[in-house]
Design a protein around this motif. Structure first.
Motif: not given
Length: 369
Positions: A9-30
């Motif tokens: 689960v720790k690996t999932l936490y780390a990967l999920r953080f990366c997904v959230g970090f990289l997708e955060s600009c998408s919604f306000p950008g659009y």
């Protein structure tokens, strides 16, 4: 895709953080992108289409999860949920590559190959006709100016509360699980709620664009969601009523696109404010989402939560207040601007009320400026 191979689960936490970090600009950008191409009578339905693409994705995801669970669970030695992450990547990578070609940037700097020279000039002319300023760059001075101004905070208040008031829809599947529905039905039944949110969002966006009644439209949606939260707070009701109440919460997804469109409209003369509106709103929404669900919707209370739906009623009331406050301040600002425009004309009608009475009406004189 890496999540499919996660061993703990720790690996999932780390990967999920990366997904959230990289997708955060998408919604306000659009949101900024749409606000830079479409005018007040167009942006509502476009914003509804964009944001409710999430509803379409949720529907597709539900069917995909159900299909993978039935057809690929343990295939090749992989659990169904691991196959889901693999398919997420297979779908997403081509779309990301397509984005380099399809996303047009802004009218002021677009180099999209699918836009002709005439298209670009037309885009600039349209924005100028709306009085929509082109961005000049986010400097520290501009950022300081935006955050020390009332506009952004008056926008964030309804933006945040509208997002939080229908958060309970995320727990519909836990209620279905407690009622004994199958895994397939738990994944597919909420897709009807997603479909409802799409229809309501498009209808609301079109209505708000054609009439300009953004306050009225959002208020109706807030009331609808609040009714659902009240029924779920009562809880001891027939199963059909609880099912209906859960579906009512999905209607709330139609409110945020209108609030965003409203913000893009009243901030049209300030490009830096437009760029920061939704991004800042998301910061607050994500911050609240980071801790409130754990407190208000703890898993061990599922599906009957002690404070969850009651708290959402409060958020609905705050959203109602926020919408009326935003409308009041915008109208007051427009009124002041119109007054300044009037007094900058060549001739002004001056009313002297110092000596007026019922028998002696105010004296009016014409002053040349």
């Amino acid at each position: 895709m890496a999540m499919a191979g996660a061993k703990d689960v720790k690996t999932l936490y780390a990967l999920r953080f990366c997904v959230g970090f990289l997708e955060s600009c998408s919604f306000p950008g659009y949101a900024t992108l749409l606000g830079s191409w479409f005018g007040p009578t167009q942006i509502g339905k476009r914003m509804a289409l964009f944001e409710n693409a999430q509803g379409i994705a949720s529907m597709f995801s539900g069917y995909l999860q159900a299909g993978l669970y039935k057809g690929l669970n343990n295939a090749g030695g992989l659990a169904g949920w691991r196959w889901l992450f693999i398919f997420d990547a297979v779908i997403s990578i081509p779309i990301a590559l397509w984005g380099f070609y399809a996303i047009p940037d802004l009218p002021s700097n677009t180099r999209a190959r699918w836009l002709t020279k005439e298209d670009r000039e037309y885009g600039l002319e349209r924005m100028e006709s709306f009085g929509r300023a082109a961005p000049t760059g986010l400097t520290l001075k501009a950022i300081r100016r935006v955050y020390f101004d009332w506009h952004i905070w008056t926008f964030i208040f309804p933006y945040l509360t509208v997002a939080m008031m229908n958060y309970g829809s995320s727990y519909f599947n836990l209620w279905l699980k407690a009622e004994g529905y199958s895994v397939v039905n738990i994944n597919t039944i909420p897709t009807a709620g997603a479909a409802l949110s799409i229809v309501v969002a498009l209808a609301s966006g079109i209505f708000a664009d054609r009439t300009g009644k953004r306050k009225t439209t959002v208020s109706i949606l807030i009331i609808t969601v609040t009714v659902g939260n009240i029924l779920l707070s009562v809880w001891h009701l027939p199963k059909a009523v609880l099912m209906f109440s859960n579906f009512l919460l999905f209607v709330g997804a139609a409110a945020q696109p209108i609030v965003i469109s409203w913000g893009q409209e009243f901030a049209q003369h300030d490009a830096e404010l437009r760029q920061l509106l939704v991004a800042t709103g998301n910061i607050f929404t994500y911050s609240f989402n980071a801790f409130l669900p754990v407190i208000l919707f703890p898993t061990y209370d599922a599906p009957h939560y002690k404070f969850g739906y009651q708290s959402n009623i409060i958020f609905g009331g705050l959203a109602f207040m926020g919408v009326f406050l935003l409308d009041f301040l915008i109208k007051r600002e427009l009124s002041h601007k119109e007054s300044r425009v009037t007094t900058s004309g060549l001739v002004v009608l001056v009313t002297d009320t110092n000596e007026s009475s019922d028998n002696n009406p105010p004296r009016e004189t014409v002053a040349t400026v």
